[in-house]
Design a protein around this motif. Sequence first.
Motif, PDB file in Angstrom:
ATOM      1  N   GLY A 268      -9.223 -12.497   3.179  1.00 59.84           N
ATOM      2  CA  GLY A 268      -9.234 -13.588   2.202  1.00 59.84           C
ATOM      3  C   GLY A 268      -7.890 -13.732   1.512  1.00 59.84           C
ATOM      4  O   GLY A 268      -6.835 -13.730   2.147  1.00 59.84           O
ATOM      5  N   THR A 269      -7.919 -13.807   0.192  1.00 60.45           N
ATOM      6  CA  THR A 269      -6.697 -14.109  -0.567  1.00 60.45           C
ATOM      7  C   THR A 269      -6.018 -12.864  -1.118  1.00 60.45           C
ATOM      8  O   THR A 269      -5.028 -12.982  -1.846  1.00 60.45           O
ATOM      9  N   SER A 270      -6.543 -11.676  -0.804  1.00 61.89           N
ATOM     10  CA  SER A 270      -5.962 -10.452  -1.357  1.00 61.89           C
ATOM     11  C   SER A 270      -5.214  -9.668  -0.286  1.00 61.89           C
ATOM     12  O   SER A 270      -5.573  -9.717   0.891  1.00 61.89           O
ATOM     13  N   ALA A 271      -4.205  -8.942  -0.712  1.00 65.15           N
ATOM     14  CA  ALA A 271      -3.488  -8.045   0.201  1.00 65.15           C
ATOM     15  C   ALA A 271      -4.230  -6.717   0.267  1.00 65.15           C
ATOM     16  O   ALA A 271      -4.637  -6.166  -0.765  1.00 65.15           O
ATOM     17  N   LEU A 272      -4.422  -6.201   1.479  1.00 59.96           N
ATOM     18  CA  LEU A 272      -5.156  -4.952   1.668  1.00 59.96           C
ATOM     19  C   LEU A 272      -4.333  -3.996   2.509  1.00 59.96           C
ATOM     20  O   LEU A 272      -3.456  -4.402   3.284  1.00 59.96           O
ATOM     21  N   LEU A 273      -4.635  -2.714   2.372  1.00 59.75           N
ATOM     22  CA  LEU A 273      -4.075  -1.688   3.239  1.00 59.75           C
ATOM     23  C   LEU A 273      -5.258  -0.927   3.831  1.00 59.75           C
ATOM     24  O   LEU A 273      -6.174  -0.524   3.103  1.00 59.75           O
ATOM     25  N   PHE A 274      -5.269  -0.766   5.155  1.00 61.45           N
ATOM     26  CA  PHE A 274      -6.393  -0.036   5.750  1.00 61.45           C
ATOM     27  C   PHE A 274      -5.912   0.967   6.786  1.00 61.45           C
ATOM     28  O   PHE A 274      -4.836   0.819   7.366  1.00 61.45           O
ATOM     29  N   ARG A 275      -6.732   2.004   6.969  1.00 59.78           N
ATOM     30  CA  ARG A 275      -6.424   3.050   7.942  1.00 59.78           C
ATOM     31  C   ARG A 275      -7.196   2.758   9.227  1.00 59.78           C
ATOM     32  O   ARG A 275      -8.393   2.494   9.207  1.00 59.78           O
ATOM     33  N   VAL A 276      -6.518   2.794  10.361  1.00 63.37           N
ATOM     34  CA  VAL A 276      -7.129   2.490  11.661  1.00 63.37           C
ATOM     35  C   VAL A 276      -8.125   3.578  12.040  1.00 63.37           C
ATOM     36  O   VAL A 276      -7.814   4.776  11.957  1.00 63.37           O
ATOM     37  N   THR A 277      -9.305   3.170  12.459  1.00 59.48           N
ATOM     38  CA  THR A 277     -10.333   4.123  12.916  1.00 59.48           C
ATOM     39  C   THR A 277     -10.681   3.945  14.386  1.00 59.48           C
ATOM     40  O   THR A 277     -11.254   4.857  14.993  1.00 59.48           O
ATOM     41  N   ALA A 278     -10.415   2.785  14.974  1.00 62.82           N
ATOM     42  CA  ALA A 278     -10.742   2.562  16.387  1.00 62.82           C
ATOM     43  C   ALA A 278      -9.785   1.533  16.966  1.00 62.82           C
ATOM     44  O   ALA A 278      -9.407   0.572  16.295  1.00 62.82           O
ATOM     45  N   THR A 279      -9.409   1.751  18.210  1.00 57.83           N
ATOM     46  CA  THR A 279      -8.514   0.820  18.892  1.00 57.83           C
ATOM     47  C   THR A 279      -9.035   0.543  20.302  1.00 57.83           C
ATOM     48  O   THR A 279      -9.940   1.217  20.794  1.00 57.83           O
ATOM     49  N   GLY A 280      -8.445  -0.476  20.946  1.00 60.00           N
ATOM     50  CA  GLY A 280      -8.769  -0.756  22.349  1.00 60.00           C
ATOM     51  C   GLY A 280     -10.237  -1.057  22.581  1.00 60.00           C
ATOM     52  O   GLY A 280     -10.871  -1.804  21.833  1.00 60.00           O
ATOM     53  N   THR A 281     -10.788  -0.415  23.608  1.00 66.11           N
ATOM     54  CA  THR A 281     -12.184  -0.685  23.977  1.00 66.11           C
ATOM     55  C   THR A 281     -13.176  -0.047  23.021  1.00 66.11           C
ATOM     56  O   THR A 281     -14.381  -0.269  23.152  1.00 66.11           O
TER      57      THR A 281
ATOM     58  N   ASP B  17     -10.315  -2.066  14.070  1.00 70.47           N
ATOM     59  CA  ASP B  17     -11.261  -1.534  13.096  1.00 70.47           C
ATOM     60  C   ASP B  17     -10.578  -0.513  12.190  1.00 70.47           C
ATOM     61  O   ASP B  17      -9.668   0.217  12.627  1.00 70.47           O
ATOM     62  N   GLY B  18     -11.031  -0.438  10.943  1.00 71.35           N
ATOM     63  CA  GLY B  18     -10.452   0.525  10.026  1.00 71.35           C
ATOM     64  C   GLY B  18     -11.231   0.634   8.736  1.00 71.35           C
ATOM     65  O   GLY B  18     -12.319   0.056   8.593  1.00 71.35           O
ATOM     66  N   VAL B  19     -10.674   1.382   7.790  1.00 73.10           N
ATOM     67  CA  VAL B  19     -11.277   1.584   6.478  1.00 73.10           C
ATOM     68  C   VAL B  19     -10.232   1.254   5.426  1.00 73.10           C
ATOM     69  O   VAL B  19      -9.085   1.732   5.509  1.00 73.10           O
ATOM     70  N   VAL B  20     -10.620   0.440   4.448  1.00 71.42           N
ATOM     71  CA  VAL B  20      -9.691   0.028   3.386  1.00 71.42           C
ATOM     72  C   VAL B  20      -9.288   1.236   2.558  1.00 71.42           C
ATOM     73  O   VAL B  20     -10.136   2.037   2.134  1.00 71.42           O
ATOM     74  N   THR B  21      -7.976   1.392   2.309  1.00 72.94           N
ATOM     75  CA  THR B  21      -7.473   2.479   1.465  1.00 72.94           C
ATOM     76  C   THR B  21      -6.898   1.972   0.148  1.00 72.94           C
ATOM     77  O   THR B  21      -6.906   2.694  -0.843  1.00 72.94           O
ATOM     78  N   GLU B  22      -6.390   0.735   0.140  1.00 70.83           N
ATOM     79  CA  GLU B  22      -5.843   0.161  -1.087  1.00 70.83           C
ATOM     80  C   GLU B  22      -6.194  -1.311  -1.160  1.00 70.83           C
ATOM     81  O   GLU B  22      -6.215  -2.011  -0.132  1.00 70.83           O
ATOM     82  N   GLY B  23      -6.439  -1.779  -2.397  1.00 74.90           N
ATOM     83  CA  GLY B  23      -6.721  -3.192  -2.616  1.00 74.90           C
ATOM     84  C   GLY B  23      -8.196  -3.508  -2.514  1.00 74.90           C
ATOM     85  O   GLY B  23      -9.016  -2.694  -2.063  1.00 74.90           O
ATOM     86  N   SER B  24      -8.543  -4.695  -2.965  1.00 73.95           N
ATOM     87  CA  SER B  24      -9.925  -5.169  -2.861  1.00 73.95           C
ATOM     88  C   SER B  24      -9.894  -6.683  -2.695  1.00 73.95           C
ATOM     89  O   SER B  24      -8.970  -7.351  -3.144  1.00 73.95           O
TER      90      SER B  24
ATOM     91  N   GLU C 156     -17.349  -8.593   0.419  1.00 74.20           N
ATOM     92  CA  GLU C 156     -16.399  -7.912  -0.458  1.00 74.20           C
ATOM     93  C   GLU C 156     -15.972  -6.581   0.162  1.00 74.20           C
ATOM     94  O   GLU C 156     -16.782  -5.835   0.699  1.00 74.20           O
ATOM     95  N   LYS C 157     -14.678  -6.293   0.071  1.00 79.28           N
ATOM     96  CA  LYS C 157     -14.132  -5.041   0.578  1.00 79.28           C
ATOM     97  C   LYS C 157     -13.387  -4.328  -0.544  1.00 79.28           C
ATOM     98  O   LYS C 157     -12.571  -4.932  -1.251  1.00 79.28           O
ATOM     99  N   VAL C 158     -13.686  -3.039  -0.712  1.00 78.76           N
ATOM    100  CA  VAL C 158     -13.024  -2.185  -1.692  1.00 78.76           C
ATOM    101  C   VAL C 158     -12.590  -0.920  -0.963  1.00 78.76           C
ATOM    102  O   VAL C 158     -12.968  -0.717   0.201  1.00 78.76           O
ATOM    103  N   PRO C 159     -11.781  -0.068  -1.580  1.00 79.36           N
ATOM    104  CA  PRO C 159     -11.404   1.175  -0.906  1.00 79.36           C
ATOM    105  C   PRO C 159     -12.637   1.925  -0.406  1.00 79.36           C
ATOM    106  O   PRO C 159     -13.608   2.132  -1.148  1.00 79.36           O
ATOM    107  N   GLY C 160     -12.592   2.304   0.858  1.00 82.19           N
ATOM    108  CA  GLY C 160     -13.732   2.962   1.483  1.00 82.19           C
ATOM    109  C   GLY C 160     -14.576   2.038   2.339  1.00 82.19           C
ATOM    110  O   GLY C 160     -15.377   2.502   3.154  1.00 82.19           O
ATOM    111  N   SER C 161     -14.396   0.705   2.179  1.00 79.97           N
ATOM    112  CA  SER C 161     -15.164  -0.259   2.975  1.00 79.97           C
ATOM    113  C   SER C 161     -14.595  -0.356   4.388  1.00 79.97           C
ATOM    114  O   SER C 161     -13.384  -0.273   4.592  1.00 79.97           O
TER     115      SER C 161
END
Length: 810
Positions: free
Chosen positions: A374-387, A337-344, A360-365
Amino acid sequence: MASTKFIVEGMHCGACTGRVERALAAEPGVTGASANLVARAVRVEFAAPASAATLAAALERAGYPAAEAETRLTIEGMSCASCSGRVERALAATSGVLSAAVNLATHTATVRYAQGAIAPSELAQVVTEAGYPARVASAGTAPEPMAQRQANEVRVLGTHFLLAALLTAPVFFLAMGPHLYPPLHHALARILGEGGMQEIQFLFTTLVLVFPGRMFFRLGLPALLRLAPEMNSLVALGAGAAYLYSAMVVLTPALLPPGSFDVYFEAAAVIVTLILLGRWLEARAKGQAGAAISRLIGLRPATARVLRDGTVIELPIEELASGDLVELAPGARIAVDGVVTEGSGFVDESMLTGEPVPVEKVPGSAVTGGTVNGTSALLFRVTATGTDTVLARIIALVEEAQGQKLPVQALVDKVTRVFVPAVMALSTVTFLIWFSLGQGLSAALVAAISVMIIACPCAMGLATPVSILVGTGRGAELGLLFRRGDALQRLAEIQTVAFDKTGTLTEGRPALTGLFRAAQMPENEILRLAAGAESRSEHPLAHAILAAAKARGLPPARARKVTATPGRGLSAEVEGRQILLGNLAALREAGIDTTPLNDAAGAFAQEGKTPVLLALDGTPVAVLALSDPPKPHAAEAVAALGRAGVAVTMISGDAQATAEAVARGLGITEVTAGVLPAGKVEAITALKARGAVAFVGDGINDAPALAAADVGLALGSGTDVAIEAAEVVITGADPRGAARAVTLSRAVMRNIRQNLFWAFAYNTALIPVAMGALVPFGGPGLSPMLAAGAMSLSSVFVVTNALRLRRAAG
């Protein structure tokens, strides 16, 4: 006499310990209670009728709830309902255990116990000592061992069956071939002799029972010695009796009466082989039943591309941490899980929400692990891992529901508890009747063995849990998470579904849905000026106007001297013009003639929309209609429930006119509006007079109503599942999930009833046949071989029937 210990965190003084001791001492069966304030614990000595559960309830009533814990055990060797019932009773009888639920389909037990009274490892030891090896399942890795265990079970049973079939083939040939082709008997008798044929059968049957058939004796005979016989005991007795009798014919014929020299090696060997075949097919089918969970687990990629110190490195997802930046390539599966920081771009979330349309995903989504980019490259920040990820929570929810028991299972448990002993008694009676009627030892033995084999309660034990297993798995694929298995049964009985309006049937945010012009001014110009005035306001309606202007690419006009009047509207100076936005009262108080706008404002209000009047320099110009639009599929959800024979109502805190207008558009005829959360509870209570009620809400604001309903269904967003608010969570925002949940629950209950009917009818019909009830009337008996085949097929039928649920509610 038994003793147990409870952890009671609520004890804070000597008075507390005294109250705790008195509350426990008042319970029938308690002989002593000693509370320790320092340890925050109380030790209780008790006997029947007291139990750990009644003592915990007494502490709850006294206001000092005992600390509870829950663990899951993985159990081997359970093969029928008698096995699972025996494990359940062994756990329930253990001091400190509050409740225990055993699932035959998943080979697990969920145990709720008093914290401090007993350890999970001790619970596993209790089950092991009852004859069923058990171990504590790890919460973090429970799904993988279950899938692996199913695969191992299929492999082992398949190997055993093939070996048994190879060893049984010559026995079956020597025993049955001469009956099918008499000349063969003479040829074999010349070559091998009658004694040689029997000795070969003896050798191969011994190999069958010692190697692939050993499992039945290893599990069944100890259970028999504990006076707790189960399905393996019946097989061991049936095959063992046929083998021992035949072995006596070969080895010690002098001990048998004349005319009793027939051998039944083929019966013993074929019984083991056919039951192994049935177990193998059943294990394969159960593996398919749990395929939904396996697919969910398979959604997790093994690695992710992490940006560290300006360099991209490939890391196992176990090493990811919150805050890491992860690069996501087009078409790649999202790791955590994470939040998009770059790309849409768009992300396919269908595997978690059941919705086929990419989101649709935009920065902040927010993005969810397991979904597909999908067909776009994204960068996202991790918000949750594991369980902590949504996918892990969903897997845990589904597995928890699969381990639950439905109320309908109570009858099955009562029957299976006495079923095996009753079958053994019937087998004994059958033997005595046939022998006393002068039919001979051989015929009496065959009939008795047939009764034992035909009546194994495997199908009964699987009828309910395997349907729950498949049904909850199918629900997960549809975006339906059943927090409790019993919600499946109660939802099938629902007669009324009550919906919250805002955020459930509607989008939950106001939008511009209409515009009336009283002056010859372009719509875009009106909207641009209105957005300029509202740009300084925090009111939800202001956000709707700004969003509408942004959607048309209109930059808000510059505004100054903005003054807001609560309950009326606002005024401002926009590009040198005086603008007033508000309701009818606001314009009239400003001395503006609203006559050109009255009809349009009234028409919008009748449609459930909020009219916002706009005046420029004292002249009425336009009416902007703002409303919370219905969700695209809300009307379809209402119609689907209606076709299912379920009444639909709406309960809302909005004004009556607004709620009724929305309801009319969706096809709902009954509305309760203008109510606070407590009023929603009262409305649901009133609806219960007609029958069972389900409530569909957002899972947070509607928590009291969700709890008051017979079944609460919470609409989540796929990334914010309201797992504590309801019995059923709809992971997407689509209200059609409520209709799918009702359809699925009815399909599951219908499937369970079919399975139970087959299991009970099968035994009711075939036990008398096996006993030979039809023989005096010229009817057939039932050989042990046919009994073994029929018994195996009954279990395979039940599991295969449950697998049809994989296509339910599609």
